[in-house]
Design a protein around this motif. Structure first.
Motif, PDB file in Angstrom:
ATOM      1  N   THR A  31      41.962  36.887  31.792  1.00 31.03           N
ATOM      2  CA  THR A  31      40.870  36.300  32.368  1.00 31.03           C
ATOM      3  C   THR A  31      40.488  34.753  31.964  1.00 31.03           C
ATOM      4  O   THR A  31      40.347  33.935  32.493  1.00 31.03           O
ATOM      5  CB  THR A  31      39.800  37.102  32.586  1.00 31.03           C
ATOM      6  OG1 THR A  31      39.538  38.048  31.560  1.00 31.03           O
ATOM      7  CG2 THR A  31      39.608  38.126  33.693  1.00 31.03           C
ATOM      8  N   GLY A  32      40.625  34.974  30.594  1.00 32.15           N
ATOM      9  CA  GLY A  32      40.362  33.568  29.886  1.00 32.15           C
ATOM     10  C   GLY A  32      41.340  32.329  30.123  1.00 32.15           C
ATOM     11  O   GLY A  32      40.711  31.294  30.533  1.00 32.15           O
ATOM     12  N   TYR A  52      29.576  28.380  31.254  1.00 36.88           N
ATOM     13  CA  TYR A  52      29.657  29.512  30.616  1.00 36.88           C
ATOM     14  C   TYR A  52      30.327  29.604  29.324  1.00 36.88           C
ATOM     15  O   TYR A  52      29.991  29.834  28.397  1.00 36.88           O
ATOM     16  CB  TYR A  52      29.871  30.874  31.455  1.00 36.88           C
ATOM     17  CG  TYR A  52      29.002  31.121  32.536  1.00 36.88           C
ATOM     18  CD1 TYR A  52      27.673  31.551  32.450  1.00 36.88           C
ATOM     19  CD2 TYR A  52      29.441  30.468  33.938  1.00 36.88           C
ATOM     20  CE1 TYR A  52      26.961  31.811  33.438  1.00 36.88           C
ATOM     21  CE2 TYR A  52      28.540  30.819  34.981  1.00 36.88           C
ATOM     22  CZ  TYR A  52      27.381  31.469  34.775  1.00 36.88           C
ATOM     23  OH  TYR A  52      26.434  31.554  35.907  1.00 36.88           O
ATOM     24  N   LEU A  57      29.222  32.314  26.239  1.00 39.35           N
ATOM     25  CA  LEU A  57      28.778  32.994  27.200  1.00 39.35           C
ATOM     26  C   LEU A  57      29.719  33.900  28.124  1.00 39.35           C
ATOM     27  O   LEU A  57      30.794  33.267  28.389  1.00 39.35           O
ATOM     28  CB  LEU A  57      27.510  32.643  28.131  1.00 39.35           C
ATOM     29  CG  LEU A  57      26.413  31.904  27.246  1.00 39.35           C
ATOM     30  CD1 LEU A  57      25.373  31.369  28.199  1.00 39.35           C
ATOM     31  CD2 LEU A  57      25.572  32.933  26.553  1.00 39.35           C
TER      32      LEU A  57
HETATM   33  P1  AMP Z   1      39.193  34.541  26.029  1.00 36.14           P
HETATM   34  O1  AMP Z   1      40.237  33.546  26.249  1.00 36.14           O
HETATM   35  O2  AMP Z   1      39.586  35.904  26.680  1.00 36.14           O
HETATM   36  O3  AMP Z   1      38.605  34.457  24.703  1.00 36.14           O
HETATM   37  O4  AMP Z   1      38.069  33.936  26.973  1.00 36.14           O
HETATM   38  C1  AMP Z   1      37.415  32.733  27.171  1.00 36.14           C
HETATM   39  C2  AMP Z   1      36.024  32.701  27.769  1.00 36.14           C
HETATM   40  O5  AMP Z   1      36.270  33.084  29.259  1.00 36.14           O
HETATM   41  C3  AMP Z   1      34.938  33.777  27.310  1.00 36.14           C
HETATM   42  O6  AMP Z   1      34.386  33.310  26.215  1.00 36.14           O
HETATM   43  C4  AMP Z   1      34.105  33.871  28.466  1.00 36.14           C
HETATM   44  O7  AMP Z   1      33.203  32.864  28.850  1.00 36.14           O
HETATM   45  C5  AMP Z   1      35.282  33.745  29.641  1.00 36.14           C
HETATM   46  N1  AMP Z   1      35.742  35.348  29.977  1.00 36.14           N
HETATM   47  C6  AMP Z   1      37.038  35.536  29.658  1.00 36.14           C
HETATM   48  N2  AMP Z   1      37.261  36.942  30.274  1.00 36.14           N
HETATM   49  C7  AMP Z   1      35.981  37.328  30.694  1.00 36.14           C
HETATM   50  C8  AMP Z   1      35.266  38.446  31.131  1.00 36.14           C
HETATM   51  N3  AMP Z   1      36.295  39.516  31.363  1.00 36.14           N
HETATM   52  N4  AMP Z   1      34.121  38.576  31.578  1.00 36.14           N
HETATM   53  C9  AMP Z   1      33.215  37.488  31.356  1.00 36.14           C
HETATM   54  N5  AMP Z   1      33.955  36.314  30.771  1.00 36.14           N
HETATM   55  C10 AMP Z   1      34.815  36.187  30.481  1.00 36.14           C
END
Ligand code: AMP
Length: 214
Positions: A31-32, A52, A57
């Motif tokens: 998702t990121g 966010y 966040l």
């Molecule tokens: P990551 O690359 O997975 O560390 O995600 C980077 C950022 O994307 C996180 O710090 C959140 O702000 C957002 N994000 C990613 N996946 C999620 C999720 N499942 N729920 C909420 N926010 C998410």
């Protein structure tokens, strides 16, 4: 095969997720990554999630769930997928479970990659990214040939906002508060597998292979 990768930001779950995806021929769904791609392309979704992410966040559940369900309903996910960074809250996990149950499907394993907070802080605050080509380095573990300069394109290396100490601390606090309860959630379902994420990358992967089978 449907796998969830759990673990703090910077635990190395993304690296392992990519290795699993390659070996077992299932898509790596992050998702990121989806959010970052949207920010880069300047889409409406990107505009909505940017503030966010910049603050460390979580993006609201409703929006995140919608994006994730849309992604896993595509053709390439019909034989399974590796979820990296989703779910991050109990409500996200519950919706995923309900949606899968409607199709008589379920997650096979939730793999928790454990790394102590102090090591996470060292890993993330030491990261440097090239302002030009995006290549990544680490001041201790993967230093560039010349300090502060990208080996690949010669541009300046920067500390990204989300790797700054204050943001990393915030992200860890958010992780402990909102994501860690998933460990109990998946333990109760009998599908949690915990592994030591401080070992070298290849050793961590060998343990994962033992869990998933050849
Ligand atoms: P990551 O690359 O997975 O560390 O995600 C980077 C950022 O994307 C996180 O710090 C959140 O702000 C957002 N994000 C990613 N996946 C999620 C999720 N499942 N729920 C909420 N926010 C998410």
């Amino acid at each position: 095969m449907k796998i969830i990768m759990l673990g703090a930001p910077g635990a190395g779950k993304g690296t392992q997720a990519k290795m699993i995806a390659e070996k077992y021929s299932v898509p790596h769904v992050s998702t990121g990554d989806i959010f970052r791609a949207n920010i880069k392309e300047g889409t409406e979704l990107g505009k909505e999630v940017k503030s966010y992410m910049d603050q460390g966040l979580l993006v609201p559940d409703e929006l995140t769930v919608r994006i994730l369900l849309d992604r896993v309903s595509r053709e390439d996910c019909k034989n399974g997928y590796i979820l990296d960074g989703f779910p991050r809250t109990i409500p996200q996990a519950e919706v995923l479970e309900q949606e899968l149950a409607k199709r008589e499907e379920a997650i096979d394993f939730a793999i928790d990659v454990e790394v102590p907070d102090e090591e996470i802080i060292g890993r993330m605050t030491g990261r440097r990214a090239c302002a030009g080509c995006g290549a990544t380095y680490h001041v201790v573990h993967i230093p560039p040939r010349q300090e502060g300069i990208c080996d690949a394109c010669g541009k300046e290396l920067i500390l990204r906002d989300d790797d700054k100490l204050e943001t990393v601390k915030k992200r860890l606090a958010v992780y402990h508060e909102q994501t860690q309860p998933l460990i109990e959630f998946y333990t109760e379902k009998g599908i949690l597998r915990t592994i030591d994420g401080t070992a070298p990358m290849q050793e961590v992967f060998t343990v994962i292979e033992t869990i998933l089978g050849e």
